[in-house]
Design a protein around this motif. Structure first.
Motif, PDB file in Angstrom:
ATOM      1  N   GLU A  11      35.934  -5.295  15.637  1.00 32.19           N
ATOM      2  CA  GLU A  11      34.990  -5.125  14.538  1.00 32.19           C
ATOM      3  C   GLU A  11      33.875  -6.133  14.723  1.00 32.19           C
ATOM      4  O   GLU A  11      34.114  -7.274  15.099  1.00 32.19           O
ATOM      5  CB  GLU A  11      35.666  -5.335  13.189  1.00 32.19           C
ATOM      6  N   ILE A  12      32.639  -5.690  14.487  1.00 30.92           N
ATOM      7  CA  ILE A  12      31.480  -6.555  14.647  1.00 30.92           C
ATOM      8  C   ILE A  12      31.168  -7.169  13.284  1.00 30.92           C
ATOM      9  O   ILE A  12      30.865  -6.454  12.333  1.00 30.92           O
ATOM     10  CB  ILE A  12      30.257  -5.756  15.157  1.00 30.92           C
ATOM     11  N   GLU A  13      31.295  -8.471  13.178  1.00 29.54           N
ATOM     12  CA  GLU A  13      31.013  -9.182  11.935  1.00 29.54           C
ATOM     13  C   GLU A  13      30.123 -10.363  12.241  1.00 29.54           C
ATOM     14  O   GLU A  13      30.260 -10.977  13.286  1.00 29.54           O
ATOM     15  CB  GLU A  13      32.303  -9.668  11.296  1.00 29.54           C
ATOM     16  N   PRO A  14      29.247 -10.757  11.364  1.00 35.96           N
ATOM     17  CA  PRO A  14      28.919 -10.076  10.118  1.00 35.96           C
ATOM     18  C   PRO A  14      28.157  -8.797  10.411  1.00 35.96           C
ATOM     19  O   PRO A  14      27.810  -8.511  11.557  1.00 35.96           O
ATOM     20  CB  PRO A  14      28.039 -11.085   9.385  1.00 35.96           C
ATOM     21  N   HIS A  15      27.882  -8.019   9.355  1.00 37.44           N
ATOM     22  CA  HIS A  15      27.136  -6.772   9.522  1.00 37.44           C
ATOM     23  C   HIS A  15      25.776  -7.060  10.143  1.00 37.44           C
ATOM     24  O   HIS A  15      25.124  -8.038   9.778  1.00 37.44           O
ATOM     25  CB  HIS A  15      26.905  -6.089   8.173  1.00 37.44           C
ATOM     26  N   TYR A  19      22.449  -3.262   7.517  1.00 39.16           N
ATOM     27  CA  TYR A  19      23.590  -2.357   7.485  1.00 39.16           C
ATOM     28  C   TYR A  19      24.659  -2.911   6.550  1.00 39.16           C
ATOM     29  O   TYR A  19      24.896  -4.115   6.505  1.00 39.16           O
ATOM     30  CB  TYR A  19      24.178  -2.162   8.881  1.00 39.16           C
ATOM     31  N   ASN A  20      25.321  -2.014   5.830  1.00 39.89           N
ATOM     32  CA  ASN A  20      26.394  -2.420   4.934  1.00 39.89           C
ATOM     33  C   ASN A  20      27.742  -1.903   5.401  1.00 39.89           C
ATOM     34  O   ASN A  20      28.682  -1.839   4.625  1.00 39.89           O
ATOM     35  CB  ASN A  20      26.108  -1.915   3.510  1.00 39.89           C
ATOM     36  N   VAL A  21      27.824  -1.485   6.644  1.00 38.66           N
ATOM     37  CA  VAL A  21      29.084  -0.995   7.194  1.00 38.66           C
ATOM     38  C   VAL A  21      29.475  -1.888   8.367  1.00 38.66           C
ATOM     39  O   VAL A  21      28.644  -2.565   8.959  1.00 38.66           O
ATOM     40  CB  VAL A  21      28.978   0.469   7.679  1.00 38.66           C
ATOM     41  N   THR A  22      30.739  -1.869   8.670  1.00 34.20           N
ATOM     42  CA  THR A  22      31.233  -2.631   9.809  1.00 34.20           C
ATOM     43  C   THR A  22      31.199  -1.746  11.040  1.00 34.20           C
ATOM     44  O   THR A  22      31.793  -0.669  11.057  1.00 34.20           O
ATOM     45  CB  THR A  22      32.680  -3.105   9.549  1.00 34.20           C
ATOM     46  N   LYS A  24      32.242  -0.847  14.800  1.00 32.70           N
ATOM     47  CA  LYS A  24      33.443  -1.065  15.600  1.00 32.70           C
ATOM     48  C   LYS A  24      33.139  -0.716  17.044  1.00 32.70           C
ATOM     49  O   LYS A  24      32.395   0.210  17.333  1.00 32.70           O
ATOM     50  CB  LYS A  24      34.595  -0.209  15.090  1.00 32.70           C
ATOM     51  N   ASP A  42      30.264   3.792  13.818  1.00 36.84           N
ATOM     52  CA  ASP A  42      29.888   3.504  12.440  1.00 36.84           C
ATOM     53  C   ASP A  42      30.416   4.677  11.623  1.00 36.84           C
ATOM     54  O   ASP A  42      29.799   5.728  11.591  1.00 36.84           O
ATOM     55  CB  ASP A  42      28.357   3.388  12.358  1.00 36.84           C
TER      56      ASP A  42
END
Length: 94
Positions: A11-15, A19-22, A24, A42
């Protein structure tokens, strides 16, 4: 017999900005030469090599052209994330 744990999703964090989705980064099998294929995901869409999001059809409905447009090596995928979303230092965590 020895077993290996092989990461299949990151998972790519932070967004990324805007974008408000994580996002991958997920494995999607291997190429014929044995190189793993990765996809930037996404929700129900995947990022193609032109930097556009595409709906990902079910496996039986994915054309060869679709696979070529949307599958990356791990290095290509992280470079694409960096280029488009300034995800500069991709760090693996266990």
């Amino acid at each position: 017999m020895k077993y290996r744990l092989i990461p299949s999703q990151y998972e790519i964090e932070p967004h990324p900005p805007g974008y408000n989705v994580t996002f991958k980064l997920e494995t999607r099998g291997k190429w014929s030469d044995g190189t793993e294929r990765w996809v930037i995901k996404d929700m129900a869409e995947v990022l193609n090599k032109d930097g556009n999001w595409e709906f990902e059809p079910s496996p039986s409905n994915r054309s060869t052209d679709f696979l070529e447009r949307t599958r990356y090596t791990f290095e290509e995928a992280t470079a694409m994330l960096n280029q488009l979303y300034c995800v500069e230092d991709v760090e693996e965590t266990a």
